[in-house]
Scaffold this motif. Structure first.
Motif, PDB file in Angstrom:
ATOM      1  N   SER A 274      -2.941   6.054   0.940  1.00  0.00           N
ATOM      2  CA  SER A 274      -3.295   7.109  -0.008  1.00  0.00           C
ATOM      3  C   SER A 274      -3.562   8.439   0.690  1.00  0.00           C
ATOM      4  CB  SER A 274      -4.526   6.695  -0.826  1.00  0.00           C
ATOM      5  OG  SER A 274      -5.671   6.556  -0.011  1.00  0.00           O
ATOM      6  N   TYR A 275      -3.689   8.436   2.028  1.00  0.00           N
ATOM      7  CA  TYR A 275      -3.900   9.677   2.780  1.00  0.00           C
ATOM      8  C   TYR A 275      -2.588  10.303   3.266  1.00  0.00           C
ATOM      9  CZ  TYR A 275      -8.902   8.722   2.949  1.00  0.00           C
ATOM     10  OH  TYR A 275     -10.214   8.485   2.613  1.00  0.00           O
TER      11      TYR A 275
ATOM     12  N   GLN B 273      -7.239  -6.076   9.353  1.00  0.00           N
ATOM     13  CA  GLN B 273      -7.328  -7.030   8.259  1.00  0.00           C
ATOM     14  C   GLN B 273      -7.269  -8.469   8.756  1.00  0.00           C
ATOM     15  OE1 GLN B 273      -7.806  -5.624   4.874  1.00  0.00           O
ATOM     16  NE2 GLN B 273      -8.358  -4.189   6.495  1.00  0.00           N
TER      17      GLN B 273
ATOM     18  N   HIS C  60       0.923   3.824  -3.147  1.00  0.00           N
ATOM     19  CA  HIS C  60       0.213   5.089  -2.942  1.00  0.00           C
ATOM     20  C   HIS C  60       1.055   6.188  -2.305  1.00  0.00           C
ATOM     21  CE1 HIS C  60      -3.284   2.186  -3.084  1.00  0.00           C
ATOM     22  NE2 HIS C  60      -3.622   3.085  -3.988  1.00  0.00           N
TER      23      HIS C  60
ATOM     24  N   HIS D 135      -4.849   1.415   8.319  1.00  0.00           N
ATOM     25  CA  HIS D 135      -4.586   2.724   7.718  1.00  0.00           C
ATOM     26  C   HIS D 135      -4.413   2.624   6.219  1.00  0.00           C
ATOM     27  CE1 HIS D 135      -2.928   4.162  11.867  1.00  0.00           C
ATOM     28  NE2 HIS D 135      -4.245   4.058  11.844  1.00  0.00           N
ATOM     29  N   ASP D 136      -4.749   3.701   5.538  1.00  0.00           N
ATOM     30  CA  ASP D 136      -4.734   3.774   4.081  1.00  0.00           C
ATOM     31  C   ASP D 136      -3.624   4.734   3.660  1.00  0.00           C
ATOM     32  OD1 ASP D 136      -5.210   4.235   1.385  1.00  0.00           O
ATOM     33  OD2 ASP D 136      -7.391   4.262   1.599  1.00  0.00           O
TER      34      ASP D 136
ATOM     35  N   ASP E 210       0.835  -1.203   0.000  1.00  0.00           N
ATOM     36  CA  ASP E 210       0.000   0.000   0.000  1.00  0.00           C
ATOM     37  C   ASP E 210       0.871   1.254   0.000  1.00  0.00           C
ATOM     38  OD1 ASP E 210      -2.295   1.590   0.155  1.00  0.00           O
ATOM     39  OD2 ASP E 210      -2.421   1.424   2.339  1.00  0.00           O
TER      40      ASP E 210
ATOM     41  N   ARG F 234      -9.831   1.314   7.863  1.00  0.00           N
ATOM     42  CA  ARG F 234     -10.415  -0.005   7.660  1.00  0.00           C
ATOM     43  C   ARG F 234     -10.457  -0.744   8.994  1.00  0.00           C
ATOM     44  NH1 ARG F 234      -5.550  -0.066   4.379  1.00  0.00           N
ATOM     45  NH2 ARG F 234      -5.937   0.660   2.252  1.00  0.00           N
TER      46      ARG F 234
END
Length: 231
Positions: free
Chosen positions: A94-95, A200, A26, A91-92, A22, A197
């Motif tokens: 892309s932020y 996982q 990103h 956590h993502d 990720d 999210r």
């Protein structure tokens, strides 16, 4: 500008491949360091087989010790910004650029990725949200500043805060305590909306019993800190 993503990891072998992928997709302009907190699963083997950037701790220090090790790494290697980022896939990446952009535009010393501004994505469990609201109100009372996502583990800090966190960082459940500390010291803190999210794979270390300990310990720590003279 040198930017480091600090990823504390304890038994997150089943999640780390997705987390690193990720970041690489990103947030390719960010360096990262996995802080392996003496995991008992195959985290060490995975990191070595994949060639990940990793710091292996010889003893289990808990989340606070692992994150502080990341800040010490950031200070030693002269990073301008350090971003704490969970190793469990919540956590993502892309932020990450949005956090940096917000810091550059506002001059904030800390930028928090907050679940509770746009209220989208995973919002945590009902009981944890009640605890977060209580801690948010406590910090607002003592520090005269309302921060909504006081337990967010997605936090960017600048070089000055990195240095402060190298000198002192709580050993467990550190986010609310350190937030109250830097607010009391007059640092500028900003929240920006992010989506998170659910974990996982694996289990959170915060069980119902530990949640009670968490609330008591953090509440007392924040009150005690508020009684100290300003540093």
């Amino acid at each position: 500008m040198r930017k480091l993503v600090v990823i504390p990891a304890y038994n997150e072998a089943n999640n780390l491949e997705a987390v690193i992928a990720d970041i690489q997709v990103h947030a390719p302009t960010f360096d990262y360091i996995i802080v392996n907190d003496c995991s008992t699963d195959h985290t060490r083997q995975l990191c070595e087989e994949k060639g990940y950037s990793v710091l292996h701790l010889p003893y289990n220090l808990g989340i606070g010790g692992a994150v502080q090790a990341g800040y010490l790494f950031a200070e030693r290697y002269d990073y301008d910004l350090a971003i704490q980022f969970d190793g469990d896939g919540q956590h993502d990446a892309s932020y990450l650029d949005a956090l940096v952009d917000a810091q550059l535009e506002s001059g904030a010393d800390m930028v928090i990725g907050s679940r509770f501004i746009d209220k989208q994505g995973f919002q945590s469990t009902r009981m944890r949200k009640l605890g977060i609201r209580f801690l948010s109100s406590l910090i607002a009372l003592l520090c005269q500043r309302r921060i909504y996502d006081v337990t967010s583990g997605m936090r960017l800090v600048n070089r000055q805060v990195i240095q402060d966190f190298c000198a002192y960082y709580p050993s467990d459940y550190p986010e609310p305590e350190t937030l109250a500390l830097i607010l009391r010291r007059g640092y500028k803190v900003l929240e920006v909306p992010v989506k998170m999210r659910a974990r996982q794979q694996g289990r959170s270390s915060i069980t119902p019993l530990r949640s009670v300990y968490y609330m008591v310990k953090v509440t007392l720590a924040i009150f005690i800190d508020a009684l100290k003279p300003n540093a």
